[in-house]
Design a protein around this motif. Structure first.
Motif, short mmCIF file in Angstrom:
data_model
loop_
_atom_site.label_atom_id
_atom_site.label_comp_id
_atom_site.label_asym_id
_atom_site.label_seq_id
_atom_site.Cartn_x
_atom_site.Cartn_y
_atom_site.Cartn_z
N ASP A 1 -11.56 -1.09 -26.78
CA ASP A 1 -12.19 0.05 -26.11
C ASP A 1 -12.65 -0.32 -24.72
O ASP A 1 -12.98 -1.47 -24.44
N SER A 2 -12.71 0.68 -23.84
CA SER A 2 -13.20 0.43 -22.48
C SER A 2 -14.72 0.26 -22.50
O SER A 2 -15.39 0.62 -23.47
N VAL A 3 -15.26 -0.27 -21.41
CA VAL A 3 -16.72 -0.42 -21.33
C VAL A 3 -17.41 0.95 -21.34
O VAL A 3 -18.57 1.05 -21.75
N PHE A 4 -16.67 1.98 -20.94
CA PHE A 4 -17.27 3.33 -20.94
C PHE A 4 -17.45 3.82 -22.38
O PHE A 4 -18.45 4.45 -22.72
N VAL A 5 -16.46 3.54 -23.22
CA VAL A 5 -16.58 3.91 -24.63
C VAL A 5 -17.68 3.07 -25.29
O VAL A 5 -18.47 3.59 -26.10
N HIS A 6 -17.75 1.78 -24.92
CA HIS A 6 -18.83 0.93 -25.45
C HIS A 6 -20.19 1.56 -25.14
O HIS A 6 -21.09 1.59 -25.97
N LYS A 7 -20.33 2.04 -23.89
CA LYS A 7 -21.61 2.65 -23.48
C LYS A 7 -21.93 3.87 -24.35
O LYS A 7 -23.04 4.01 -24.85
N LEU B 1 -17.86 -6.40 -25.21
CA LEU B 1 -16.78 -6.72 -24.28
C LEU B 1 -15.54 -5.88 -24.52
O LEU B 1 -15.27 -5.43 -25.63
N SER B 2 -14.78 -5.70 -23.44
CA SER B 2 -13.56 -4.90 -23.51
C SER B 2 -12.32 -5.77 -23.34
O SER B 2 -12.22 -6.54 -22.39
#
Lengths: 133, 86
Positions: free
Chosen positions: A4-10, A30-31
């Motif tokens: 997943d992207s860091v945006f999805v992590h957020k 981490l992505s």
């Protein structure tokens, strides 16, 4: 770490995980969007295009002391991960003079490998100790 | 230890720090090596391959390099995906 992207992590942290963990996830999420790191570590699931559940214990010298890889539907046992981490830390602190037998937990008996212990483990350690808390 | 990262419209991903570590992407120049042998396997007692990857931590987007954490114990966990269930 996941693909997943860091945006999805957020979004996942802010909208769901922070409701399970006070203050949200404390460590870096981490992505690995390309799966390159997962492949490097041998845990990328090529069929599904995601990482399998890989878990690596890395010591202060950067040496991998242990790992575990599970297929996606089965979750990990973090108590066991922490137990292993404590055991590796204990052994490192003893500079390799002590070893932790099966079922060891902090406070339980360790073994001191050496000529006198050969053939005498039965005097120091019983099978039931592998299953005791 | 970590640097805050500027975010753009691309979707950044991580990768090995030393590209030669990522042997799976290399063309097969040695005919004696089958693809399976090219795939690098992790071994206990060996150095953890270094990588850098973008991350999210406590409201910030950061750049994380594994080797910056050497000196501490590190637990590296990979999982199938955000918003999955287990």
């Amino acid at each position: 770490m996941s693909i997943d992207s860091v945006f999805v992590h957020k979004m996942w942290n802010d909208n769901e995980l922070s409701k399970m963990v006070d203050g949200g996830v404390p460590f870096p999420m981490l992505s690995d969007a390309s799966g390159k790191i997962g492949r490097l570590y041998g845990v990328f699931n090529e069929e599904a295009g995601v990482e399998n559940r890989g878990r690596f214990i890395i010591d202060p010298d950067g040496i991998i002391q242990g790992y575990e890889v599970l297929m996606p539907p089965v979750g990990r046992n973090f108590n066991e991960t922490i137990r292993q981490l404590q055991a590796f830390q204990y052994v490192r602190k003893s500079k390799g003079t002590e070893a932790t037998p099966a079922g060891w937990k902090p406070g339980k008996k360790t073994l001191k490998p050496g000529p006198d212990l050969v053939g005498n483990v039965w005097k120091e350690w019983q099978t039931k100790m592998a299953f005791e808390d | 230890m970590t640097e805050e990262m500027a975010v753009g419209c691309t979707r950044p991903g991580g990768g090995p720090v030393d590209e030669t570590q990522n042997l799976t992407d290399k063309p097969e120049t040695d005919p004696n090596t089958t693809p399976k042998e090219i795939k690098q396997m992790i071994q206990v007692g060996h150095k953890a391959p270094d990588f850098s990857a973008p991350g999210y931590q406590q409201g910030k987007f950061i750049d994380v390099k594994l080797s910056n954490y050497f000196g501490k114990w590190v637990l590296l966990c990979l999982y199938p995906g955000d918003f999955t269930f287990v």
